[in-house]
Scaffold this active site. Structure first.
Site, mmCIF file in Angstrom:
data_model
loop_
_atom_site.group_PDB
_atom_site.id
_atom_site.type_symbol
_atom_site.label_atom_id
_atom_site.label_comp_id
_atom_site.label_asym_id
_atom_site.label_seq_id
_atom_site.Cartn_x
_atom_site.Cartn_y
_atom_site.Cartn_z
ATOM 1 N N GLN A 136 -18.486 75.189 -24.952
ATOM 2 C CA GLN A 136 -19.907 74.197 -24.536
ATOM 3 C C GLN A 136 -21.257 75.084 -24.621
ATOM 4 O OE1 GLN A 136 -19.611 74.885 -20.060
ATOM 5 N NE2 GLN A 136 -20.486 72.780 -19.716
ATOM 6 N N GLY A 137 -22.105 74.107 -25.100
ATOM 7 C CA GLY A 137 -23.469 74.621 -25.357
ATOM 8 C C GLY A 137 -24.522 74.117 -24.554
ATOM 9 N N TYR A 138 -24.405 74.512 -23.084
ATOM 10 C CA TYR A 138 -25.205 74.001 -21.951
ATOM 11 C C TYR A 138 -26.670 74.818 -21.711
ATOM 12 C CZ TYR A 138 -22.917 69.784 -20.415
ATOM 13 O OH TYR A 138 -22.219 68.680 -20.329
ATOM 14 N N SER A 139 -26.230 76.045 -21.133
ATOM 15 C CA SER A 139 -27.110 76.859 -20.421
ATOM 16 C C SER A 139 -28.108 77.672 -21.712
ATOM 17 C CB SER A 139 -26.472 78.121 -19.651
ATOM 18 O OG SER A 139 -25.905 77.400 -18.495
ATOM 19 N N SER A 171 -19.280 80.718 -23.332
ATOM 20 C CA SER A 171 -18.007 81.336 -23.583
ATOM 21 C C SER A 171 -17.156 81.093 -24.789
ATOM 22 C CB SER A 171 -16.977 80.653 -22.245
ATOM 23 O OG SER A 171 -17.631 80.848 -21.146
ATOM 24 N N GLU A 260 -15.865 70.096 -15.122
ATOM 25 C CA GLU A 260 -15.759 71.684 -15.150
ATOM 26 C C GLU A 260 -15.482 72.176 -13.892
ATOM 27 O OE1 GLU A 260 -18.738 75.149 -16.916
ATOM 28 O OE2 GLU A 260 -19.628 73.319 -16.808
ATOM 29 N N GLU A 379 -25.220 79.229 -5.146
ATOM 30 C CA GLU A 379 -26.324 79.009 -4.543
ATOM 31 C C GLU A 379 -26.907 77.333 -4.870
ATOM 32 O OE1 GLU A 379 -26.384 83.233 -4.421
ATOM 33 O OE2 GLU A 379 -26.112 81.610 -6.145
#
Length: 395
Positions: A136-139, A171, A260, A379
């Site tokens: 997964q290429g998100y952050s 990951s 997710e 948070e």
């Protein structure tokens, strides 16, 4: 597949239980396991044993790696009730899942909701058979909790996209075959617009990864870099590199995040072999009343969580869980951390050893700290619950 009557469901339970009992290898049953025992699949996957390979192949042939997906896409076409029974029988017989995969948990649901028919028929069966491993290429370094601020860009070069930028906390990127990534395809649009959801082959020239060593001593997370990566606009007839509409990738991203968060929220510990912490500790001779009292309370909390997960899965059939997935993710995270805290307390100073009778407990206890970050920080989850679910007034 339509829902079945109670008599038919009873017949289904007997049939699927018999098949599992006859087919599942003895080596994959009734034992604790660590992350090293999980079958992730992929082009470079090396099976831990012949039994692991045989179990995956047997389940994939029947569509049991993705029970609720349509048969046309490699699933079993199970109804919600049948899927629940299948999982109950797997748990009762203490059989390990044949395959864990970000393709199953995240990309698959996104493709089912937003993909073209060609994308579904091409990519989904590969996922169910464990042939391709996705990451997964998100952050990004400057876009974590504020995910819509992603700056990895894809420039339109006519017949292909030119991708430049980087991702972080990717990951298992160093082991993945493909990546589903959020890229900015319109730099002038508002930040929630102009983002596209793109599928990229990790073997493409210009894609590199660098593992990030964690406090647990392992490196499941990576930095991923895209340096002038050419991504074809089509991988074949009808196989667009973009899922959903161009510049509307945020819609796909939000849908995927709900799955997710449900996945993280529903996660458990393989170290207990599918049993409750209380039963594991009792079998080990633990008789400290404080420890056992905490274990029983944890068991009640886990039961409540499982019932809540079942309720939300039923709700999903009627249109999706939506922002409530933040609650599942937050509480599931806290449960998993509590589970390992209790196991560590029960083990005392012996549990701090990296090797020995407690095996991987200490590293996995440390690993749970990342549960509060991955998939959205605790948070941010609480903020979503306050604003979007409880509708509390802002500052």
């Amino acid at each position: 597949m339509p829902d079945m009557g109670q008599e038919s469901l009873a017949d289904f339970r007997a049939e699927i239980a018999d098949w599992i009992d006859r087919t599942a290898p003895a080596s994959l049953r009734d034992r604790a396991f660590s992350e090293d025992d999980i079958c992730w699949g992929g082009k470079r996957w090396v099976f831990a044993s012949d039994d692991q390979k045989a179990w995956l192949e047997a389940c994939a042939e029947r569509g049991l790696t993705a029970p609720t997906w349509p048969e046309a896409y490699g699933g079993a076409g199970f109804s919600r009730a049948q899927d629940k029974i299948f999982k109950e029988e797997m748990d009762r017989l203490r059989v390990k899942k044949p395959l864990d995969s970000f393709g199953l948990w995240m990309l698959g649901p996104a493709l089912l909701a937003f993909g073209t028919e060609e994308q579904k028929r091409h990519f989904l069966p590969q996922i169910t058979r464990g042939e391709v491993r996705w990451c997964q290429g998100y952050s990004e370094p400057g876009a974590g909790s504020d995910l819509a601020s992603v700056q990895t860009r894809a420039e339109d070069m006519g017949d292909h996209w030119l991708v430049n930028g980087s991702k972080i906390w990717t990951s298992y990127a160093d082991k993945a075959d493909w990546i589903f990534a959020l890229v900015r395809t319109d730099r002038d649009a508002p930040k929630h617009r102009g983002i596209s959801f793109m599928l990229i082959d990790m073997e493409s020239e210009g894609v590199t990864t660098k593992p990030i060593r964690l406090i647990s001593g392992k490196s499941p997370f990576c930095e991923t870099f895209f340096d002038n990566v050419r991504v074809p606009k089509s991988y074949g007839e009808g196989l667009s590199a973009i899922v959903g509409e161009q510049n509307r990738g945020w819609d796909v991203a939000k849908h995927l995040l709900t799955h997710e968060r449900e996945m993280i929220g529903g996660g458990g510990s393989g170290l207990t072999g599918g049993r409750s912490v209380a039963s594991v500790l009792a079998d080990e001779g633990q008789d400290d009343p404080v420890i056992m009292g905490r274990a029983m309370k944890l068991g009640v909390d886990e039961l409540a969580m499982n019932l809540t997960l079942d309720r939300y899965k039923d709700m999903a059939k009627q249109g999706g869980v939506g922002n409530a997935s933040a609650m599942l993710k937050y509480y599931g995270t806290e449960l998993n951390k509590a589970r390992f805290e209790l196991l560590m307390s029960a083990g005392g100073s012996d549990a701090l050893a990296w090797e020995g009778s407690y095996g991987t407990l200490a590293p996995e206890w440390l690993r749970t700290k990342a549960n509060s970050i991955e998939g959205g920080t605790s948070e941010v989850m609480l903020d979503i619950l306050a604003k979007r679910v409880l509708e509390l007034p802002g500052d």
